[in-house]
Design an enzyme around this catalytic site. Structure first.
Site, PDB file in Angstrom:
ATOM      1  N   ASP A  98       0.866  -1.190   0.000  1.00 51.28           N
ATOM      2  CA  ASP A  98       0.000   0.000   0.000  1.00 51.28           C
ATOM      3  C   ASP A  98       0.904   1.241   0.000  1.00 51.28           C
ATOM      4  O   ASP A  98       1.733   1.416   0.897  1.00 51.28           O
ATOM      5  CB  ASP A  98      -0.886  -0.024   1.254  1.00 51.28           C
ATOM      6  CG  ASP A  98      -1.975   1.035   1.212  1.00 51.28           C
ATOM      7  OD1 ASP A  98      -3.102   0.728   1.592  1.00 51.28           O
ATOM      8  OD2 ASP A  98      -1.689   2.186   0.817  1.00 51.28           O
ATOM      9  N   ASP A 155      -3.591   2.295  -5.441  1.00 57.01           N
ATOM     10  CA  ASP A 155      -2.301   2.271  -4.712  1.00 57.01           C
ATOM     11  C   ASP A 155      -2.109   1.036  -3.845  1.00 57.01           C
ATOM     12  O   ASP A 155      -1.277   1.026  -2.962  1.00 57.01           O
ATOM     13  CB  ASP A 155      -2.153   3.547  -3.864  1.00 57.01           C
ATOM     14  CG  ASP A 155      -2.735   3.411  -2.474  1.00 57.01           C
ATOM     15  OD1 ASP A 155      -3.768   2.731  -2.334  1.00 57.01           O
ATOM     16  OD2 ASP A 155      -2.146   3.972  -1.553  1.00 57.01           O
ATOM     17  N   GLU A 156      -2.870  -0.004  -4.139  1.00 54.85           N
ATOM     18  CA  GLU A 156      -2.867  -1.132  -3.205  1.00 54.85           C
ATOM     19  C   GLU A 156      -3.016  -2.447  -3.966  1.00 54.85           C
ATOM     20  O   GLU A 156      -3.827  -2.539  -4.880  1.00 54.85           O
ATOM     21  CB  GLU A 156      -4.083  -0.915  -2.299  1.00 54.85           C
ATOM     22  CG  GLU A 156      -4.207  -1.755  -1.115  1.00 54.85           C
ATOM     23  CD  GLU A 156      -5.618  -1.584  -0.516  1.00 54.85           C
ATOM     24  OE1 GLU A 156      -6.012  -2.465   0.225  1.00 54.85           O
ATOM     25  OE2 GLU A 156      -6.312  -0.600  -0.829  1.00 54.85           O
TER      26      GLU A 156
HETATM   27  P1  TTP Z   1      -5.265   5.052   0.764  1.00 56.59           P
HETATM   28  O1  TTP Z   1      -4.240   3.989   0.546  1.00 56.59           O
HETATM   29  O2  TTP Z   1      -6.469   4.726   1.587  1.00 56.59           O
HETATM   30  O3  TTP Z   1      -4.596   6.319   1.454  1.00 56.59           O
HETATM   31  P2  TTP Z   1      -3.178   6.952   1.215  1.00 56.59           P
HETATM   32  O4  TTP Z   1      -2.336   6.152   0.290  1.00 56.59           O
HETATM   33  O5  TTP Z   1      -3.372   8.387   0.806  1.00 56.59           O
HETATM   34  O6  TTP Z   1      -2.576   6.958   2.670  1.00 56.59           O
HETATM   35  P3  TTP Z   1      -1.946   5.724   3.503  1.00 56.59           P
HETATM   36  O7  TTP Z   1      -0.514   6.096   3.729  1.00 56.59           O
HETATM   37  O8  TTP Z   1      -2.745   5.674   4.755  1.00 56.59           O
HETATM   38  O9  TTP Z   1      -2.115   4.489   2.652  1.00 56.59           O
HETATM   39  O10 TTP Z   1      -5.779   5.603  -0.627  1.00 56.59           O
HETATM   40  C1  TTP Z   1      -4.948   5.699  -1.770  1.00 56.59           C
HETATM   41  C2  TTP Z   1      -5.311   6.912  -2.582  1.00 56.59           C
HETATM   42  O11 TTP Z   1      -6.673   6.831  -2.984  1.00 56.59           O
HETATM   43  C3  TTP Z   1      -5.174   8.222  -1.819  1.00 56.59           C
HETATM   44  O12 TTP Z   1      -3.862   8.755  -1.890  1.00 56.59           O
HETATM   45  C4  TTP Z   1      -6.199   9.083  -2.490  1.00 56.59           C
HETATM   46  C5  TTP Z   1      -7.271   8.129  -2.963  1.00 56.59           C
HETATM   47  N1  TTP Z   1      -8.429   8.183  -2.050  1.00 56.59           N
HETATM   48  C6  TTP Z   1      -9.493   9.021  -2.364  1.00 56.59           C
HETATM   49  O13 TTP Z   1      -9.487   9.679  -3.397  1.00 56.59           O
HETATM   50  N2  TTP Z   1     -10.549   9.113  -1.480  1.00 56.59           N
HETATM   51  C7  TTP Z   1     -10.597   8.404  -0.311  1.00 56.59           C
HETATM   52  O14 TTP Z   1     -11.554   8.522   0.473  1.00 56.59           O
HETATM   53  C8  TTP Z   1      -9.488   7.526   0.001  1.00 56.59           C
HETATM   54  C9  TTP Z   1      -9.490   6.720   1.286  1.00 56.59           C
HETATM   55  C10 TTP Z   1      -8.437   7.460  -0.888  1.00 56.59           C
HETATM   56 MG    MG Z   2      -2.114   4.100   0.539  1.00 51.09          MG
END
Ligand code: TTP
Ligand code: MG
Length: 374
Positions: free
Chosen positions: A22, A117-118
């Site tokens: 992630d 991103d995962e």
């Molecule tokens: P996430 O992996 O949930 O968050 P992140 O990568 O920003 O932070 P973390 O370090 O906790 O993993 O989501 C990945 C991307 O998806 C995030 O950068 C932006 C997008 N996203 C949205 O557009 N809306 C949302 O509600 C979420 C949760 C994510």
């Molecule tokens: Mg993330």
């Protein structure tokens, strides 16, 4: 089947090697990489607070102030007045995401992309790094950084849900492994709301019975569990011991497609019908594009959703007479919206129209770009 000792043995005997990757504060990290002036300030990617926008994400500096994904931008600014909110650059995020995927492919073909991103990777059969999932995860993190100049967090474990918990464990920029022989012990402290399928409501109900952590379930009375939760007790019991056999799904199909609009100010019910024309047209255009790319897809149901001023989401859906390659009529959406409005009779902040999809043939191989557009 519900005997704790045999479940413990079953959980400790899981032999798959799953890695969950992630990216860290993904959209914000791409912006910080490309624009050095954003690196040391609280930064968020999101919508304009004046237009009732919400945040997609924010960097870890902003998180210290309590700022989070999906938070209304105006609220985020109250928590962190110096927060810099910038619009997103989807093409840059997709480019980075594809590079990450290229790296993952050098480790295994068994990849399940979960979002932009995962992803999960099953490396059970890989001989790389003497077959060590931890060393492979370490190498993936390095290769991802070399390819994108972005950090990610990785979790290695004998199943998907443990790998996901593990990747969050040392986030950001971390790695954590849960070896099979430790899974039941590891799970003891994990709150039940971290288990897949347990939302806030269920977690609250379980807590009202005194069940808060996986250890509470591990030592719970089996007969009471079955009486209360029926078949579900079994799944809950397995998960709380750290057992799960869900495979990596390398095929993916979009299950629904819709377009929604959030309004600058709440609409009174009488104003809503006047706004669905534009949403409908955009939805038809997207559906048309999707059907050209996925010729076996059909519209199966039409749905309308509204978010009322109290942020509650209400959906109404109707099965279509025929599985169709053309969108339902705007009049049909109008009737469904009318039904919803009559039921709730309260100001509306968002309207969405869409279709649930089905497919005429079996699933096709995932194309990564499809997952990105989900
Ligand atoms: P996430 O992996 O949930 O968050 P992140 O990568 O920003 O932070 P973390 O370090 O906790 O993993 O989501 C990945 C991307 O998806 C995030 O950068 C932006 C997008 N996203 C949205 O557009 N809306 C949302 O509600 C979420 C949760 C994510
Ligand atoms: Mg993330």
């Amino acid at each position: 089947m519900f005997d704790p000792e045999s479940l413990k043995i079953k959980a400790r005997s899981q032999s798959r090697k799953i890695i969950h990757i992630d990216m860290d504060s993904f959209f914000a990290s791409v912006e910080m990489r490309d624009f050095p002036e954003y690196r040391n300030i609280p930064l968020a990617v999101g919508g304009d607070p004046g237009r009732r926008g919400v945040l997609s994400t924010c960097n870890y500096i902003a998180r210290k102030f309590g700022v989070r994904s999906a938070m209304p931008s105006a609220h985020a600014l109250r928590l962190c007045p110096d927060l810099k909110i910038i619009p997103g650059r989807m093409s840059a995020y997709k480019e980075a995401s594809l590079k990450v995927h290229d790296v993952l492919q050098t480790f295994s073909e068994n990849i399940e992309p979960m979002s932009i991103d995962e992803a999960y990777i099953d490396v059970t059969d890989s001989q790389l790094h003497f077959g060590s999932a931890t060393l492979m995860a370490k190498q993936i993190r390095k290769d991802v950084f070399d390819a994108t100049a972005l950090t990610c967090s990785a979790g290695a474990a004998p199943n998907k849900f443990l790998a996901k918990i593990a990747s969050e464990w040392n986030k950001p920029n971390g790695l954590f492994t849960i070896p099979p022989h430790e899974v039941d012990l590891f799970m003891r402290e994990i709150p039940l709301r971290k288990l897949p399928g347990i939302g806030i409501k269920t977690a609250n109900t379980l807590e009202s019975y005194g069940l808060k952590t996986c250890h509470d379930i591990q030592k719970a009375d089996l007969f009471t569990m079955i009486r209360r939760y029926g078949k579900w007790a079994h799944r809950l019991y397995e998960l709380s011991f750290g057992y799960d056999d869900n495979p990596i799904e390398t095929t993916w199909q979009r299950k629904s497609l819709g377009v929604e609009e959030t309004f600058l100010t709440d609409l009174v019910p009488d104003e809503c019908q006047g706004h669905i024309g534009d949403i409908y047209e955009e939805m038809c255009a997207r559906l048309d594009r999707y059907l050209k790319r996925e010729p076996t897809a059909r519209a199966l149901k039409a749905f309308v959703k509204i978010k009322t001023h109290d942020f509650k989401l209400h959906t109404f859906e109707r099965i279509l007479d025929t599985r169709s390659k053309t969108p339902p009529k705007v009049e049909d959406y109008s009737i469904m919206l009318g039904d919803l409005l009559a039921r709730y009779q309260t100001p509306v902040r968002l309207i969405g129209l869409g279709v649930r999809l089905c497919y005429e043939e079996g699933p096709e191989q995932l194309s990564f770009s499809m997952a990105l557009e989900a």
